[in-house]
Design a protein around this motif. Structure first.
Motif, mmCIF file in Angstrom:
data_model
loop_
_atom_site.group_PDB
_atom_site.id
_atom_site.type_symbol
_atom_site.label_atom_id
_atom_site.label_comp_id
_atom_site.label_asym_id
_atom_site.label_seq_id
_atom_site.Cartn_x
_atom_site.Cartn_y
_atom_site.Cartn_z
ATOM 1 N N LEU A 21 39.468 -42.794 -35.206
ATOM 2 C CA LEU A 21 39.760 -42.851 -36.371
ATOM 3 C C LEU A 21 40.888 -43.540 -36.604
ATOM 4 N N ARG A 22 41.928 -43.426 -35.414
ATOM 5 C CA ARG A 22 43.306 -44.056 -35.833
ATOM 6 C C ARG A 22 42.972 -45.555 -35.782
ATOM 7 N N ASP A 23 41.980 -45.942 -34.702
ATOM 8 C CA ASP A 23 41.795 -47.299 -34.848
ATOM 9 C C ASP A 23 40.782 -47.874 -35.597
ATOM 10 N N ASN A 24 40.400 -47.219 -36.706
ATOM 11 C CA ASN A 24 39.472 -47.546 -37.867
ATOM 12 C C ASN A 24 38.344 -47.910 -37.487
ATOM 13 N N ALA A 25 37.711 -47.295 -36.356
ATOM 14 C CA ALA A 25 36.405 -47.914 -35.653
ATOM 15 C C ALA A 25 35.255 -46.986 -36.168
ATOM 16 N N VAL A 26 35.459 -45.852 -37.067
ATOM 17 C CA VAL A 26 34.761 -45.106 -37.321
ATOM 18 C C VAL A 26 34.283 -45.061 -38.804
ATOM 19 N N ARG A 27 33.035 -45.252 -39.168
ATOM 20 C CA ARG A 27 32.676 -45.298 -40.633
ATOM 21 C C ARG A 27 32.074 -43.962 -41.060
ATOM 22 N N LEU A 28 31.101 -43.227 -40.249
ATOM 23 C CA LEU A 28 30.609 -41.970 -40.573
ATOM 24 C C LEU A 28 30.953 -41.060 -39.520
ATOM 25 N N LEU A 29 31.671 -39.728 -39.699
ATOM 26 C CA LEU A 29 31.923 -38.830 -38.695
ATOM 27 C C LEU A 29 31.185 -37.396 -39.062
ATOM 28 N N SER A 30 30.231 -37.098 -38.226
ATOM 29 C CA SER A 30 29.676 -35.962 -38.679
ATOM 30 C C SER A 30 29.697 -34.697 -37.519
ATOM 31 N N SER A 66 38.603 -46.863 -42.303
ATOM 32 C CA SER A 66 37.376 -47.226 -42.635
ATOM 33 C C SER A 66 36.519 -46.129 -42.755
ATOM 34 N N LEU A 67 36.957 -44.694 -42.811
ATOM 35 C CA LEU A 67 35.824 -43.620 -42.770
ATOM 36 C C LEU A 67 35.407 -43.531 -44.027
ATOM 37 N N ALA A 68 34.096 -43.749 -44.178
ATOM 38 C CA ALA A 68 33.329 -43.527 -45.691
ATOM 39 C C ALA A 68 32.536 -42.223 -45.787
ATOM 40 N N GLN A 69 32.186 -41.386 -44.653
ATOM 41 C CA GLN A 69 31.682 -40.340 -44.869
ATOM 42 C C GLN A 69 32.029 -39.094 -43.926
ATOM 43 N N ALA A 124 42.894 -30.088 -46.992
ATOM 44 C CA ALA A 124 43.297 -30.797 -48.077
ATOM 45 C C ALA A 124 44.437 -31.579 -48.002
ATOM 46 N N GLU A 125 45.224 -31.406 -47.014
ATOM 47 C CA GLU A 125 46.450 -32.194 -46.615
ATOM 48 C C GLU A 125 45.973 -33.538 -46.318
ATOM 49 N N ALA A 126 45.011 -33.686 -45.429
ATOM 50 C CA ALA A 126 44.388 -35.042 -45.006
ATOM 51 C C ALA A 126 43.721 -35.704 -46.306
ATOM 52 N N LEU A 127 43.103 -35.131 -47.057
ATOM 53 C CA LEU A 127 42.573 -35.955 -48.365
ATOM 54 C C LEU A 127 43.549 -36.085 -49.191
ATOM 55 N N ARG A 128 44.730 -35.619 -49.183
ATOM 56 C CA ARG A 128 45.973 -36.327 -50.202
ATOM 57 C C ARG A 128 46.171 -37.443 -49.770
ATOM 58 N N THR A 129 46.188 -37.922 -48.170
ATOM 59 C CA THR A 129 46.563 -39.139 -47.973
ATOM 60 C C THR A 129 45.394 -40.084 -47.794
ATOM 61 N N ASN A 130 44.196 -39.603 -47.341
ATOM 62 C CA ASN A 130 43.069 -40.540 -47.142
ATOM 63 C C ASN A 130 42.835 -41.186 -48.588
ATOM 64 N N ARG A 131 42.376 -42.423 -48.355
ATOM 65 C CA ARG A 131 41.834 -43.234 -49.353
ATOM 66 C C ARG A 131 40.437 -43.860 -49.412
ATOM 67 N N SER A 132 39.858 -43.568 -48.300
ATOM 68 C CA SER A 132 38.604 -44.135 -48.040
ATOM 69 C C SER A 132 37.342 -43.289 -47.990
ATOM 70 N N ILE A 133 37.476 -41.966 -47.851
ATOM 71 C CA ILE A 133 36.088 -41.228 -47.735
ATOM 72 C C ILE A 133 35.519 -41.287 -49.288
ATOM 73 N N GLN A 134 34.125 -41.520 -49.108
ATOM 74 C CA GLN A 134 33.401 -41.582 -50.300
ATOM 75 C C GLN A 134 32.417 -40.325 -50.524
ATOM 76 N N SER A 135 32.018 -39.707 -49.337
ATOM 77 C CA SER A 135 30.986 -38.827 -49.216
ATOM 78 C C SER A 135 31.794 -37.547 -48.462
ATOM 79 N N LEU A 136 31.902 -36.355 -48.996
ATOM 80 C CA LEU A 136 32.098 -35.238 -48.026
ATOM 81 C C LEU A 136 31.249 -34.019 -48.192
ATOM 82 N N PHE A 137 30.732 -33.749 -46.959
ATOM 83 C CA PHE A 137 29.852 -32.663 -46.841
ATOM 84 C C PHE A 137 30.223 -31.360 -46.375
ATOM 85 N N LEU A 138 30.596 -30.070 -47.414
ATOM 86 C CA LEU A 138 30.921 -28.996 -46.512
ATOM 87 C C LEU A 138 30.000 -27.864 -46.867
ATOM 88 N N HIS A 139 28.629 -28.172 -46.897
ATOM 89 C CA HIS A 139 27.722 -27.305 -47.158
ATOM 90 C C HIS A 139 27.821 -26.112 -46.019
#
Length: 275
Positions: free
Chosen positions: A25-34, A57-60, A78-93
């Motif tokens: 994540l820090r190296d911006n090498a992850v597009r999808l983290l599940s 780089s994280l989009a999902q 919530a604190e992470a999402l306040r700073t992050n600007r790249s996530i497009q899809s968030l799954f909390l089911h």
């Protein structure tokens, strides 16, 4: 290195695995983290949240099935999402958020500039939470073409079979075109044709996308030509060896090739559905 995906399901995460995830994540090498249904301690969950806060780089992000299992974890996310600007899809089911937990998440969700897909199914939500969710939706219930294009880009980037995408007259803007340009430039896909006519997209951006797609075709033609030359030099070989790593596909049986392509597409759709 191109951004890739990390997908782990239903497993306990070791300290070493968490370190690798945070480094990616820090190296911006992850597009999808599940991390669907994974088990980890609160300390490691906090480490991952701090790493994804600055990831560009994280989009999902998939934390389905109880990964966000306590009020403290909800606050960290919530604190992470306040700073992050790249996530497009968030799954909390399947997370026990309750109304109180969603109230903690809501400000970060409402202000996130890129988030367009949110799964809150089976999260123990009541009327108060439903009102908060309604507040996240556009007043007329419609999403702009740019939002849809952002979600579509994630799907196209993971497809290995889609070759033609027609988005003519779908209300896209330069914002959509830039997202699609980044996808074509940074992710190896099978896409060969992207139609963007009758949209509010500058000719310059359309030409850049067209040029990148053309470069991909030229590279394949050069590689194919070299392969043909080598085959002629070797002479004709038995049919079972003419396809290299795919030699188990009978060249004279088109149905077998179709099954391979559709099964691959089906697996991708199934993965998206399960997430």
């Amino acid at each position: 290195m191109l951004p890739s995906s990390i997908q782990i399901s239903g497993e306990p995460l070791s300290g070493a695995e968490v370190r690798d995830i945070c480094r990616g994540l820090r190296d911006n090498a992850v597009r999808l983290l599940s991390l669907r249904g994974c088990r980890l301690c609160d300390r490691d969950f906090g480490r991952i949240c701090r790493a994804l806060a600055g990831a560009t780089s994280l989009a999902q992000l998939n934390l389905n099935l109880g990964v966000v299992s306590s009020p403290s974890r909800i606050k960290q996310l919530a604190e992470a999402l306040r700073t992050n600007r790249s996530i497009q899809s968030l799954f909390l089911h399947g997370s026990p958020l309750t109304d109180a937990g969603l109230a903690l998440l809501n400000p970060a969700l409402a202000l996130h500039p890129a988030l367009v897909a949110l799964d809150l199914g089976d999260c123990m939500l009541g009327d108060e939470a439903i009102n908060l969710i309604c507040g996240l939706l556009p007043p007329d219930g419609a999403k702009s073409g740019d939002h849809v294009a952002a979600m579509l880009a994630v799907a196209v980037a993971s497809s290995r079979t889609l070759e033609v995408l027609d988005l003519e007259g779908t209300g896209l803007t330069n914002q959509s075109a830039q997202t699609l340009l980044d996808m074509v430039e940074n992710y190896p896909t099978a896409l060969r044709s992207l139609v963007l006519a009758e949209n509010s997209i500058s000719p310059e951006l359309q030409q850049q996308i067209c040029d990148l797609l053309s470069e991909g075709e030229e590279e394949e033609e050069v590689a194919g030509g070299a392969g043909d030359t080598q085959e002629r030099e070797r002479g004709r070989e038995p049919a079972a060896h003419q396809r290299g790593s795919s030699s188990w596909i009978c060249p004279s049986d088109p149905s077998s090739q179709m099954v391979l392509m559709t099964s691959g597409l089906g697996d991708s759709l199934l993965a998206e559905t399960e997430m």
